[in-house]
Scaffold this motif. Structure first.
Motif, PDB file in Angstrom:
ATOM      1  N   LYS A 293      -8.153  -4.878  -0.908  1.00 16.60           N
ATOM      2  CA  LYS A 293      -7.514  -6.342  -1.176  1.00 16.60           C
ATOM      3  C   LYS A 293      -8.965  -7.254  -0.938  1.00 16.60           C
ATOM      4  O   LYS A 293      -9.186  -7.838  -2.072  1.00 16.60           O
ATOM      5  CB  LYS A 293      -6.455  -6.879  -0.132  1.00 16.60           C
ATOM      6  CG  LYS A 293      -6.310  -8.306  -0.548  1.00 16.60           C
ATOM      7  CD  LYS A 293      -4.975  -8.794   0.513  1.00 16.60           C
ATOM      8  CE  LYS A 293      -4.679 -10.315   0.364  1.00 16.60           C
ATOM      9  NZ  LYS A 293      -4.216 -10.705  -0.917  1.00 16.60           N
ATOM     10  N   ILE A 294      -9.709  -7.074  -0.080  1.00 17.51           N
ATOM     11  CA  ILE A 294     -10.857  -7.492   0.202  1.00 17.51           C
ATOM     12  C   ILE A 294     -11.816  -7.408  -1.041  1.00 17.51           C
ATOM     13  O   ILE A 294     -12.634  -8.206  -1.480  1.00 17.51           O
ATOM     14  CB  ILE A 294     -11.675  -7.195   1.621  1.00 17.51           C
ATOM     15  CG1 ILE A 294     -11.017  -7.491   2.640  1.00 17.51           C
ATOM     16  CG2 ILE A 294     -13.258  -7.633   1.611  1.00 17.51           C
ATOM     17  CD1 ILE A 294     -11.416  -7.023   4.202  1.00 17.51           C
ATOM     18  N   LYS A 295     -11.726  -6.369  -1.540  1.00 16.60           N
ATOM     19  CA  LYS A 295     -12.694  -5.813  -2.855  1.00 16.60           C
ATOM     20  C   LYS A 295     -12.108  -6.690  -4.204  1.00 16.60           C
ATOM     21  O   LYS A 295     -12.708  -7.302  -4.782  1.00 16.60           O
ATOM     22  CB  LYS A 295     -12.755  -4.442  -3.126  1.00 16.60           C
ATOM     23  CG  LYS A 295     -13.877  -4.125  -4.247  1.00 16.60           C
ATOM     24  CD  LYS A 295     -13.608  -2.621  -4.537  1.00 16.60           C
ATOM     25  CE  LYS A 295     -12.359  -2.100  -4.776  1.00 16.60           C
ATOM     26  NZ  LYS A 295     -12.667  -0.353  -4.926  1.00 16.60           N
ATOM     27  N   ASP A 296     -10.833  -6.364  -4.028  1.00 17.65           N
ATOM     28  CA  ASP A 296     -10.170  -6.856  -5.366  1.00 17.65           C
ATOM     29  C   ASP A 296     -10.296  -8.411  -5.387  1.00 17.65           C
ATOM     30  O   ASP A 296     -10.552  -8.958  -6.614  1.00 17.65           O
ATOM     31  CB  ASP A 296      -8.591  -6.753  -5.474  1.00 17.65           C
ATOM     32  CG  ASP A 296      -8.522  -4.944  -5.755  1.00 17.65           C
ATOM     33  OD1 ASP A 296      -9.235  -4.505  -6.164  1.00 17.65           O
ATOM     34  OD2 ASP A 296      -7.530  -4.553  -5.538  1.00 17.65           O
ATOM     35  N   ASP A 297     -10.036  -9.118  -4.416  1.00 13.87           N
ATOM     36  CA  ASP A 297      -9.814 -10.444  -4.365  1.00 13.87           C
ATOM     37  C   ASP A 297     -11.232 -11.365  -4.244  1.00 13.87           C
ATOM     38  O   ASP A 297     -11.605 -12.521  -4.664  1.00 13.87           O
ATOM     39  CB  ASP A 297      -8.876 -11.098  -2.982  1.00 13.87           C
ATOM     40  CG  ASP A 297      -7.594 -10.663  -3.211  1.00 13.87           C
ATOM     41  OD1 ASP A 297      -7.345  -9.993  -4.441  1.00 13.87           O
ATOM     42  OD2 ASP A 297      -6.685 -10.941  -2.266  1.00 13.87           O
TER      43      ASP A 297
END
Length: 394
Positions: A357-361
């Motif tokens: 999620k940290i990467k995607d967002d």
């Protein structure tokens, strides 16, 4: 001949590097790869390294081979930096290696020559390439508890309990400082307890010292290693110059093998020469010559130490800033461990889903186990990371 070749599992960190490069988003942040970066995102060439290279270029008259086990002056200078007064030249055999990784690989080979029935004990977690090499070599290994995922510190009671099961002649792999991937280090008092366990079991330590100078200082970071070497009859130490001299691509490393009896030293030195000859024959010299030139010149060494100290303090400042940002955002001290960790890495304790999620967002790249490279940050990106961590529910 090649019909039996099978696809190899890609290195996860190298795969992450490729994914980062392919990401078109502006403002993306790479906290995955284990390389020091300055605030501009550059891995700089240190001042003393540039000057040493200039001197080498002007004085060098040949590109012929160096000595089979490495230039003696390099071996002496680097081993003295690592071991200080604890170095016993009469009992220590040395080999110039292809980086710190080469030193680890040759240490495994040396240990197997000494005891074909050994088991290698590695921390849980450890640098993934430790385990990858052991699997490739077919060396049996077991994990000992190290990281407490609740406190993000060292599970020292678990570590002691597991190490007590090691047998005489086994190899115990220890991180000298700046534990990779967790950043959680042993205290000197805990090092003394580990030494006592090794004395009782007869297991042999292999200290991987890849980050000397990145934690609490050059001498402070070597204190545990020096205690091990000064206290035990047999020990191996693998040192790397990639980080503290910033010469990653030059592949300069060193393996030191301390034996119990001076009469065994020549046997150990001969074994190291044999291993080097079978692997890469003569070692590379340019990086080693840079290190030797710096350490032998008082002015160059002083300038190098000063710049290394700036690097170390810069990473500590980023740790303090990140911990403070997270304390402000969460109203709790649960991320204060980041400030206590040392070196380039900390493990957040995030789940793979939270890392994703940290990467995607936010286009912030961490290793899947939530290891982050503190040196990939700067003062502007720290608040961005802190918000991403909180929004991901870490």
């Amino acid at each position: 001949m090649f019909g039996n070749l099978k696809p190899q599992a890609p290195d996860k960190i190298l795969a992450l590097m490729g994914e980062f490069r392919a990401d078109p988003r502006q403002g993306k942040i790479d906290l995955g790869v284990g390389v020091y970066k300055d605030p501009t995102g550059l891995t700089p060439v240190m001042r003393a390294v540039k000057e040493a290279e200039r001197r080498i270029w002007e004085a060098e008259t040949t590109k012929s081979y160096t000595a089979l086990t490495g230039e003696p002056a390099y071996l002496d200078a680097l081993s003295a930096m690592v071991l200080g007064r604890t170095r016993d030249s009469d009992r220590t055999a040395m080999l110039s290696t292809v980086g710190g990784t080469g030193a680890i690989r040759q240490a495994f080979e040396m240990a197997r020559m000494g005891n074909p029935d050994l088991t290698v004990h590695v921390s849980d977690p450890t640098w993934p390439n430790h385990v990858s090499m052991l699997k490739f070599m077919g060396l049996p290994f077991v994990e000992y508890r190290y990281f407490d995922s609740a406190t993000r510190g060292v599970d020292f009671e678990g570590m002691k309990e597991d190490l007590a099961r090691a047998k005489k002649g086994d190899l115990v792999l220890l991180h000298g400082c700046c534990h990779n991937p967790t950043g959680a280090n042993l205290t000197l008092e805990q090092w003394a307890e580990v030494v006592a366990i090794l004395e009782r079991t007869g297991a042999v330590p292999l200290v991987d010292l890849a980050y000397q100078g990145f934690g609490d200082g050059l001498d402070e970071d070597a204190a545990g290693t020096r205690l091990v070497v000064s206290s035990l009859p047999d020990a191996l130490v693998a040192a790397s110059c990639s980080k503290n001299f910033g010469i990653y691509r030059e592949r300069a490393g060193l393996l030191m093998v301390q034996v119990a009896d001076p009469a065994q030293r020549e046997l150990a030195q001969g074994a190291l020469a044999f291993l080097g000859r079978q692997t890469y024959s003569f070692p590379p010299d340019h990086g080693a010559r840079i290190v030797q030139t710096i350490l032998e010149d008082a002015a160059l060494a002083a300038d190098w130490r000063a710049e290394l100290e700036q690097v170390r303090l810069g990473m500590l400042s980023l740790r303090q800033q990140l911990a403070a940002e997270l304390r402000s955002l969460t109203g709790s001290d649960r991320f204060d461990f980041i400030e206590l960790h040392r070196g380039m890495f900390s493990r957040l304790g995030a789940t793979p889903e939270q890392v994703q999620k940290i990467k995607d967002d936010n286009a912030i790249y961490l290793v899947g186990d939530s290891r982050l490279n503190i040196a990939g940050l700067n003062r502007d990106s720290v608040p961005v990371l802190a918000r991403a961590i909180v929004e991901a529910g870490v």
